[in-house]
Design a protein around this motif. Sequence first.
Motif, PDB file in Angstrom:
ATOM      1  N   GLU A   3       0.816  -1.213   0.000  1.00  0.00           N
ATOM      2  CA  GLU A   3       0.000   0.000   0.000  1.00  0.00           C
ATOM      3  C   GLU A   3       0.853   1.269   0.000  1.00  0.00           C
ATOM      4  OE1 GLU A   3      -3.058   1.905   3.134  1.00  0.00           O
ATOM      5  OE2 GLU A   3      -3.463  -0.197   2.605  1.00  0.00           O
ATOM      6  N   ALA A   4       1.953   1.262   0.745  1.00  0.00           N
ATOM      7  CA  ALA A   4       2.823   2.445   0.794  1.00  0.00           C
ATOM      8  C   ALA A   4       3.438   2.722  -0.569  1.00  0.00           C
ATOM      9  CB  ALA A   4       3.906   2.260   1.848  1.00  0.00           C
ATOM     10  N   ALA A   5       3.840   1.679  -1.280  1.00  0.00           N
ATOM     11  CA  ALA A   5       4.399   1.860  -2.621  1.00  0.00           C
ATOM     12  C   ALA A   5       3.333   2.372  -3.585  1.00  0.00           C
ATOM     13  CB  ALA A   5       5.000   0.558  -3.131  1.00  0.00           C
ATOM     14  N   ALA A   6       2.110   1.904  -3.425  1.00  0.00           N
ATOM     15  CA  ALA A   6       1.014   2.390  -4.276  1.00  0.00           C
ATOM     16  C   ALA A   6       0.801   3.886  -4.062  1.00  0.00           C
ATOM     17  CB  ALA A   6      -0.266   1.609  -3.990  1.00  0.00           C
ATOM     18  N   ARG A   7       0.846   4.351  -2.797  1.00  0.00           N
ATOM     19  CA  ARG A   7       0.722   5.790  -2.514  1.00  0.00           C
ATOM     20  C   ARG A   7       1.883   6.559  -3.142  1.00  0.00           C
ATOM     21  NH1 ARG A   7      -0.541   4.314   2.596  1.00  0.00           N
ATOM     22  NH2 ARG A   7       1.501   4.900   3.373  1.00  0.00           N
ATOM     23  N   ARG A   8       3.091   6.019  -2.971  1.00  0.00           N
ATOM     24  CA  ARG A   8       4.273   6.686  -3.533  1.00  0.00           C
ATOM     25  C   ARG A   8       4.178   6.770  -5.062  1.00  0.00           C
ATOM     26  NH1 ARG A   8       8.594   4.187  -5.643  1.00  0.00           N
ATOM     27  NH2 ARG A   8       8.192   2.254  -4.538  1.00  0.00           N
ATOM     28  N   ASN A   9       3.784   5.686  -5.692  1.00  0.00           N
ATOM     29  CA  ASN A   9       3.710   5.668  -7.152  1.00  0.00           C
ATOM     30  C   ASN A   9       2.581   6.531  -7.709  1.00  0.00           C
ATOM     31  OD1 ASN A   9       5.938   4.002  -7.514  1.00  0.00           O
ATOM     32  ND2 ASN A   9       4.725   2.157  -7.227  1.00  0.00           N
ATOM     33  N   ALA A  10       1.646   6.925  -6.863  1.00  0.00           N
ATOM     34  CA  ALA A  10       0.521   7.746  -7.308  1.00  0.00           C
ATOM     35  C   ALA A  10       0.779   9.244  -7.184  1.00  0.00           C
ATOM     36  CB  ALA A  10      -0.733   7.369  -6.513  1.00  0.00           C
ATOM     37  N   VAL A  11       1.948   9.643  -6.674  1.00  0.00           N
ATOM     38  CA  VAL A  11       2.201  11.079  -6.519  1.00  0.00           C
ATOM     39  C   VAL A  11       2.305  11.739  -7.888  1.00  0.00           C
ATOM     40  CG1 VAL A  11       3.342  10.751  -4.290  1.00  0.00           C
ATOM     41  CG2 VAL A  11       4.715  10.910  -6.366  1.00  0.00           C
ATOM     42  N   PRO A  12       1.871  12.973  -8.000  1.00  0.00           N
ATOM     43  CA  PRO A  12       1.935  13.668  -9.287  1.00  0.00           C
ATOM     44  C   PRO A  12       3.375  13.932  -9.734  1.00  0.00           C
ATOM     45  CG  PRO A  12       0.482  14.814  -7.746  1.00  0.00           C
ATOM     46  CD  PRO A  12       1.204  13.766  -6.970  1.00  0.00           C
ATOM     47  N   VAL A  13       3.564  14.025 -11.041  1.00  0.00           N
ATOM     48  CA  VAL A  13       4.869  14.379 -11.606  1.00  0.00           C
ATOM     49  C   VAL A  13       4.870  15.812 -12.129  1.00  0.00           C
ATOM     50  CG1 VAL A  13       5.596  12.029 -12.136  1.00  0.00           C
ATOM     51  CG2 VAL A  13       4.258  13.323 -13.824  1.00  0.00           C
ATOM     52  N   GLY A  14       3.751  16.496 -11.939  1.00  0.00           N
ATOM     53  CA  GLY A  14       3.650  17.897 -12.327  1.00  0.00           C
ATOM     54  C   GLY A  14       2.580  18.591 -11.506  1.00  0.00           C
ATOM     55  N   PHE A  15       2.811  19.864 -11.200  1.00  0.00           N
ATOM     56  CA  PHE A  15       1.887  20.658 -10.412  1.00  0.00           C
ATOM     57  C   PHE A  15       1.653  21.992 -11.106  1.00  0.00           C
ATOM     58  CE2 PHE A  15       3.780  17.781  -7.403  1.00  0.00           C
ATOM     59  CZ  PHE A  15       2.752  17.458  -6.522  1.00  0.00           C
ATOM     60  N   ARG A  16       0.559  22.623 -10.755  1.00  0.00           N
ATOM     61  CA  ARG A  16       0.281  23.984 -11.210  1.00  0.00           C
ATOM     62  C   ARG A  16       1.364  24.899 -10.638  1.00  0.00           C
ATOM     63  NH1 ARG A  16      -3.989  26.551 -13.330  1.00  0.00           N
ATOM     64  NH2 ARG A  16      -4.271  28.726 -12.759  1.00  0.00           N
ATOM     65  N   VAL A  17       1.862  25.811 -11.431  1.00  0.00           N
ATOM     66  CA  VAL A  17       2.943  26.703 -11.008  1.00  0.00           C
ATOM     67  C   VAL A  17       2.337  27.965 -10.390  1.00  0.00           C
ATOM     68  CG1 VAL A  17       4.960  28.013 -11.777  1.00  0.00           C
ATOM     69  CG2 VAL A  17       4.401  25.842 -12.875  1.00  0.00           C
ATOM     70  N   PRO A  18       2.719  28.283  -9.145  1.00  0.00           N
ATOM     71  CA  PRO A  18       2.206  29.503  -8.515  1.00  0.00           C
ATOM     72  C   PRO A  18       2.871  30.734  -9.126  1.00  0.00           C
ATOM     73  CG  PRO A  18       3.828  28.478  -7.086  1.00  0.00           C
ATOM     74  CD  PRO A  18       3.641  27.549  -8.268  1.00  0.00           C
ATOM     75  N   PRO A  19       2.291  31.909  -8.934  1.00  0.00           N
ATOM     76  CA  PRO A  19       2.947  33.128  -9.406  1.00  0.00           C
ATOM     77  C   PRO A  19       4.307  33.281  -8.716  1.00  0.00           C
ATOM     78  CG  PRO A  19       0.688  33.582  -8.711  1.00  0.00           C
ATOM     79  CD  PRO A  19       0.999  32.176  -8.296  1.00  0.00           C
ATOM     80  N   MET A  20       5.333  33.514  -9.509  1.00  0.00           N
ATOM     81  CA  MET A  20       6.696  33.645  -8.974  1.00  0.00           C
ATOM     82  C   MET A  20       7.424  34.751  -9.720  1.00  0.00           C
ATOM     83  SD  MET A  20       7.900  29.662  -8.715  1.00  0.00           S
ATOM     84  CE  MET A  20       7.858  29.444 -10.475  1.00  0.00           C
ATOM     85  N   SER A  21       8.437  35.280  -9.067  1.00  0.00           N
ATOM     86  CA  SER A  21       9.273  36.265  -9.737  1.00  0.00           C
ATOM     87  C   SER A  21      10.221  35.538 -10.695  1.00  0.00           C
ATOM     88  CB  SER A  21      10.046  37.084  -8.709  1.00  0.00           C
ATOM     89  OG  SER A  21      10.857  36.244  -7.933  1.00  0.00           O
ATOM     90  N   PRO A  22      10.781  36.231 -11.669  1.00  0.00           N
ATOM     91  CA  PRO A  22      11.732  35.601 -12.583  1.00  0.00           C
ATOM     92  C   PRO A  22      12.944  35.059 -11.823  1.00  0.00           C
ATOM     93  CG  PRO A  22      11.071  37.763 -13.380  1.00  0.00           C
ATOM     94  CD  PRO A  22      10.526  37.624 -11.997  1.00  0.00           C
ATOM     95  N   ALA A  23      13.583  34.064 -12.381  1.00  0.00           N
ATOM     96  CA  ALA A  23      14.785  33.434 -11.818  1.00  0.00           C
ATOM     97  C   ALA A  23      14.502  32.660 -10.535  1.00  0.00           C
ATOM     98  CB  ALA A  23      15.898  34.458 -11.602  1.00  0.00           C
TER      99      ALA A  23
END
Length: 157
Positions: free
Chosen positions: A20-40
């Motif tokens: 079950e722990a491996a199933a949770r780990r393997n289900a984590v996203p590989v991309g997220f919405r990017v919050p507003p950030m300053s350049p660099a």
Amino acid sequence: MEVTAQWIRTSWTKQSRGGEAAARRNAVPVGFRVPPMSPAVAHVVRMHESDGFDPFDGQEDLRKVDVQLREDKGRLRVLPRVQPLFAIPPRPRRPPAVRLVPGQWVRWQLNYRFSSAAGVRGWSYWLDTFNIAYGPVEADVFLSPPTVLVDERGPVR
């Protein structure tokens, strides 16, 4: 140079290698919405076994992210650094750098296994996912399939 960078690090121990722990780990996203950030600045997401793989996000100076970025003749050259050198799996031959044109993005994944110096504690593992976009992009760019996918994950038994 207009770059949007996201660095996701997932870390675990052998307790999350199966079941079950491996199933949770393997289900984590590989991309997220990017919050507003300053350049660099890069969007950094950390997920740890000890926190049930819940994502914790922050920001980091882009120069501190383990990726070489170089702009040349209208293209962005992207090549993650392999850190640290003592980790497994060995990578004697690495894929070449990716060269992006504006509007493209790459997802590059690398994994690692570490043992404690004296062998007292068990192994620990990391999965680093780098999402790098060149040029102006939408905040949800990393929720879609990448232009280029580099899977540099190796065996970490």
